[in-house]
Design a protein around this motif. Structure first.
Motif, PDB file in Angstrom:
ATOM      1  N   ARG A 241       0.837  -1.207   0.000  1.00  0.00           N
ATOM      2  CA  ARG A 241       0.000   0.000   0.000  1.00  0.00           C
ATOM      3  C   ARG A 241       0.869   1.254   0.000  1.00  0.00           C
ATOM      4  O   ARG A 241       0.540   2.240  -0.641  1.00  0.00           O
ATOM      5  N   ASP A 242       1.966   1.161   0.725  1.00  0.00           N
ATOM      6  CA  ASP A 242       2.933   2.258   0.780  1.00  0.00           C
ATOM      7  C   ASP A 242       4.334   1.670   0.709  1.00  0.00           C
ATOM      8  O   ASP A 242       4.595   0.590   1.240  1.00  0.00           O
TER       9      ASP A 242
ATOM     10  N   PHE B 269      -4.661  -2.426 -16.352  1.00  0.00           N
ATOM     11  CA  PHE B 269      -4.068  -1.120 -16.638  1.00  0.00           C
ATOM     12  C   PHE B 269      -3.172  -0.704 -15.474  1.00  0.00           C
ATOM     13  O   PHE B 269      -3.481  -0.972 -14.315  1.00  0.00           O
TER      14      PHE B 269
ATOM     15  N   TYR C 270      -1.539   2.888 -13.934  1.00  0.00           N
ATOM     16  CA  TYR C 270      -1.561   4.334 -13.970  1.00  0.00           C
ATOM     17  C   TYR C 270      -0.587   4.884 -12.935  1.00  0.00           C
ATOM     18  O   TYR C 270      -0.293   4.252 -11.927  1.00  0.00           O
TER      19      TYR C 270
ATOM     20  N   GLN D 187      -0.178   8.524 -10.656  1.00  0.00           N
ATOM     21  CA  GLN D 187      -0.816   9.790 -10.278  1.00  0.00           C
ATOM     22  C   GLN D 187       0.171  10.655  -9.508  1.00  0.00           C
ATOM     23  O   GLN D 187       0.711  10.250  -8.476  1.00  0.00           O
TER      24      GLN D 187
ATOM     25  N   LEU E  90      -3.322  11.986 -13.431  1.00  0.00           N
ATOM     26  CA  LEU E  90      -3.386  10.539 -13.638  1.00  0.00           C
ATOM     27  C   LEU E  90      -2.973  10.226 -15.074  1.00  0.00           C
ATOM     28  O   LEU E  90      -3.607  10.692 -16.014  1.00  0.00           O
TER      29      LEU E  90
ATOM     30  N   LEU F  85      -1.888   7.144 -17.902  1.00  0.00           N
ATOM     31  CA  LEU F  85      -1.887   5.724 -18.233  1.00  0.00           C
ATOM     32  C   LEU F  85      -0.479   5.319 -18.649  1.00  0.00           C
ATOM     33  O   LEU F  85       0.077   5.888 -19.585  1.00  0.00           O
TER      34      LEU F  85
ATOM     35  N   PHE G  63      -1.539   3.187  -9.583  1.00  0.00           N
ATOM     36  CA  PHE G  63      -2.805   2.466  -9.553  1.00  0.00           C
ATOM     37  C   PHE G  63      -2.819   1.371 -10.603  1.00  0.00           C
ATOM     38  O   PHE G  63      -2.333   1.536 -11.715  1.00  0.00           O
TER      39      PHE G  63
ATOM     40  N   PHE H 128     -10.617   0.261 -10.223  1.00  0.00           N
ATOM     41  CA  PHE H 128      -9.290   0.579  -9.710  1.00  0.00           C
ATOM     42  C   PHE H 128      -9.001  -0.123  -8.396  1.00  0.00           C
ATOM     43  O   PHE H 128      -9.892  -0.343  -7.571  1.00  0.00           O
ATOM     44  N   GLY H 129      -7.720  -0.408  -8.181  1.00  0.00           N
ATOM     45  CA  GLY H 129      -7.245  -0.833  -6.883  1.00  0.00           C
ATOM     46  C   GLY H 129      -6.981   0.368  -5.994  1.00  0.00           C
ATOM     47  O   GLY H 129      -7.143   1.511  -6.430  1.00  0.00           O
ATOM     48  N   PRO H 130      -6.550   0.130  -4.766  1.00  0.00           N
ATOM     49  CA  PRO H 130      -6.336   1.222  -3.813  1.00  0.00           C
ATOM     50  C   PRO H 130      -5.043   1.993  -4.034  1.00  0.00           C
ATOM     51  O   PRO H 130      -4.809   3.005  -3.385  1.00  0.00           O
ATOM     52  N   GLY H 131      -4.194   1.513  -4.930  1.00  0.00           N
ATOM     53  CA  GLY H 131      -2.968   2.231  -5.231  1.00  0.00           C
ATOM     54  C   GLY H 131      -1.807   1.872  -4.316  1.00  0.00           C
ATOM     55  O   GLY H 131      -1.992   1.403  -3.192  1.00  0.00           O
ATOM     56  N   THR H 132      -0.601   2.074  -4.839  1.00  0.00           N
ATOM     57  CA  THR H 132       0.631   1.972  -4.049  1.00  0.00           C
ATOM     58  C   THR H 132       1.276   3.348  -4.044  1.00  0.00           C
ATOM     59  O   THR H 132       1.582   3.892  -5.106  1.00  0.00           O
ATOM     60  N   ARG H 133       1.436   3.896  -2.840  1.00  0.00           N
ATOM     61  CA  ARG H 133       2.113   5.193  -2.726  1.00  0.00           C
ATOM     62  C   ARG H 133       3.601   4.947  -2.604  1.00  0.00           C
ATOM     63  O   ARG H 133       4.047   4.307  -1.644  1.00  0.00           O
TER      64      ARG H 133
END
Lengths: 115, 116
Positions: free
Chosen positions: A9-10, A33, A35, A37, A43, A45, A91, A106-111
């Motif tokens: 996640r992070d 996909f 992405y 951000q 955002l 692609l 994402f 979308f997934g929750p993203g990796t920061r």
């Protein structure tokens, strides 16, 4: 409740290190996909796959980024070597690819923070 | 090249009131889709509503509706009976699918604040 999952996640890393981000698409979805951000670019692609084959990665810096789908349940995005400018939220999204009709989730993203 | 413009960086609305978020786009393609996504502080991108360009009827999803003006290339989102949970970043997105290739273009987002 089917969801796209992403790990980690992070992530905090130092410049020059390899970073691997993972994505598990929704079961049965055949289009994935990636992405990025950022505050400056919004955002963007980076790449996408259909049936595990890369269809377009024109948005991805080729020299240090690579994306793969080892199998239908896993997509990976690697950065090697990482640089501070790669700091962003990444994402993954998946879709049931029925051509024009599909909607991506979308997934929750990796920061990612590269120091 | 396609572009998506959200001219309102931030909007505020009183709880239970109605707010409209603006989005304009530019394209020479005739067949495309438009989307509104919501991104709350949790970071999750959530699909709010979608509109097919070939449909004249405006899409509606419960309290969310769009005003799609194809000739003007405008795609605004109306949120009725605003709730505190609607507070988030909202992104307008354009998608086309040509020759087997997707194009996805996102706007810069509008931050919506909901006041109690």
């Amino acid at each position: 409740d089917a969801r796209v999952t992403q790990t980690p996640r992070d992530k905090v890393t130092e410049m020059g290190q390899e970073v691997t981000m993972r994505c598990q698409p929704i079961l049965g979805h055949n289009t994935v996909f990636w992405y990025r951000q950022t505050m400056m670019q919004g955002l963007e692609l980076l790449a996408y796959f259909r049936n595990r084959a890369p269809l377009d990665d024109s948005g991805m810096p080729k020299d240090r980024f690579s994306a793969e789908m080892p199998d239908a349940t896993l997509a990976t995005l690697k950065i090697q070597p990482s640089e501070p400018r790669d700091s962003a939220v990444y994402f993954c999204a998946s879709a049931l690819g029925t051509g024009d009709q599909e909607t991506q989730y979308f997934g929750p993203g990796t920061r990612l923070l590269v120091l | 090249a396609q572009t998506v413009t959200q001219s309102q960086p931030e909007m505020s609305v009183q709880e239970a009131e109605t707010v409209t978020l603006s989005c304009t786009y530019d394209t020479s393609e005739s067949d495309y889709y438009l989307f509104w996504y919501k991104q709350p502080p949790s970071r999750q991108m959530i699909l709010v509503i979608r509109q097919e360009a070939y449909k004249q009827q405006n899409a509606t999803e419960n309290r969310f509706s769009v005003n799609f003006q194809k000739a003007a290339k405008s795609f605004s989102l109306k949120i009725s009976d605003s709730q505190l949970g609607d507070a988030a970043m909202y992104f307008c997105a354009y998608r086309s699918f040509t020759s087997g290739t997707y194009k996805y273009i996102f706007g810069t987002g509008t931050r919506l604040k909901v006041l109690a």
